[in-house]
Design an enzyme around this catalytic site. Sequence first.
Site, PDB file in Angstrom:
ATOM      1  N   ASP A  39      -4.172 -15.423   2.665  1.00 44.52           N
ATOM      2  CA  ASP A  39      -3.660 -15.291   1.298  1.00 44.52           C
ATOM      3  C   ASP A  39      -2.561 -16.311   1.006  1.00 44.52           C
ATOM      4  OD1 ASP A  39      -1.840 -14.059   3.042  1.00 44.52           O
ATOM      5  OD2 ASP A  39      -2.255 -12.047   2.305  1.00 44.52           O
ATOM      6  N   ASN A  55       1.153   0.197   2.734  1.00 45.95           N
ATOM      7  CA  ASN A  55       0.206   0.907   1.858  1.00 45.95           C
ATOM      8  C   ASN A  55      -1.240   0.745   2.350  1.00 45.95           C
ATOM      9  OD1 ASN A  55      -0.384  -1.719   1.255  1.00 45.95           O
ATOM     10  ND2 ASN A  55       0.169  -1.622  -0.904  1.00 45.95           N
ATOM     11  N   HIS A  58      -2.717  -2.168   3.023  1.00 45.42           N
ATOM     12  CA  HIS A  58      -3.412  -3.393   2.622  1.00 45.42           C
ATOM     13  C   HIS A  58      -3.709  -4.291   3.818  1.00 45.42           C
ATOM     14  CE1 HIS A  58       0.533  -5.805   1.589  1.00 45.42           C
ATOM     15  NE2 HIS A  58       0.219  -5.951   2.843  1.00 45.42           N
ATOM     16  N   GLU A  64      -4.916  -4.684  -2.054  1.00 43.26           N
ATOM     17  CA  GLU A  64      -4.126  -3.475  -2.248  1.00 43.26           C
ATOM     18  C   GLU A  64      -5.059  -2.252  -2.353  1.00 43.26           C
ATOM     19  OE1 GLU A  64      -1.201  -4.074  -1.567  1.00 43.26           O
ATOM     20  OE2 GLU A  64      -0.051  -5.232  -3.013  1.00 43.26           O
TER      21      GLU A  64
END
Length: 232
Positions: free
Chosen positions: A62, A128, A130, A135
């Site tokens: 990313d 979370n 990810h 996400e």
Amino acid sequence: MKIERFDSKEELYARAVAIMVEAKHNGATTFGLATGGTMEPLYAKICKTDIDFSNCISFNLDEYVGLQANHEQSYAYYMHKHLFHEKPFLASYLPNGLAADPLEEAARYEALLQQHSLDFQLLGIGQNGHIGFNEPGTAFDSLTHLVTLEESTRQANARFFSSIDEVPTQAFTMGIQSIMRAKCILLMAVGETKREVLERVLASDYTENIPASVLSKHPNVMILTDLQVEEN
Ligand code: PGA
């Protein structure tokens, strides 16, 4: 998914280096790389080995939107600082966070990935759940795309910036399907802040609410952790 637990971070990172060396020895030439605090000690250790990536290709998971490649918090800069300055690859690819047309950039990156196919993918995990910047709620069949970062992700990453206002709101990320095409995946969950999410991943069903739960369907995933978590 195979999980290995370690009493010390030192042993954990030594094992991660050994896994990468072995992958390379067994013929891996295309490596998916990750950034973040978890990867820093790994890259520091790799830099001290004699492993040679000069015939290999790397793809990063990313990149933030809006940061120049020479911005200290861009992932291009991170990779140069922590790994590529010492261990250059034949070619290294990251999404271009300054691309004028985000849809075109995502398609370009995905096409490059599909041309090469990943032999090995490194992953961290967000609190979370990810992986990359996929996400919760991201479709499991997603390809490289532009994402709006969750507030919790921006807060978790604010420690690298002088204030949260400087953390970009968007990023490009390989999709979940792009990640799942890798032949072998190594996920590292290090430190207490990852306990809850790792327990959720190990206990959960396959659900898009926890992106990392997709890994249960991959045939060759190794998880390394320093947490004494139960496997279901
Ligand atoms: P960290 O990030 O290594 O900085 O904890 C991991 C991630 O968010 O994927």
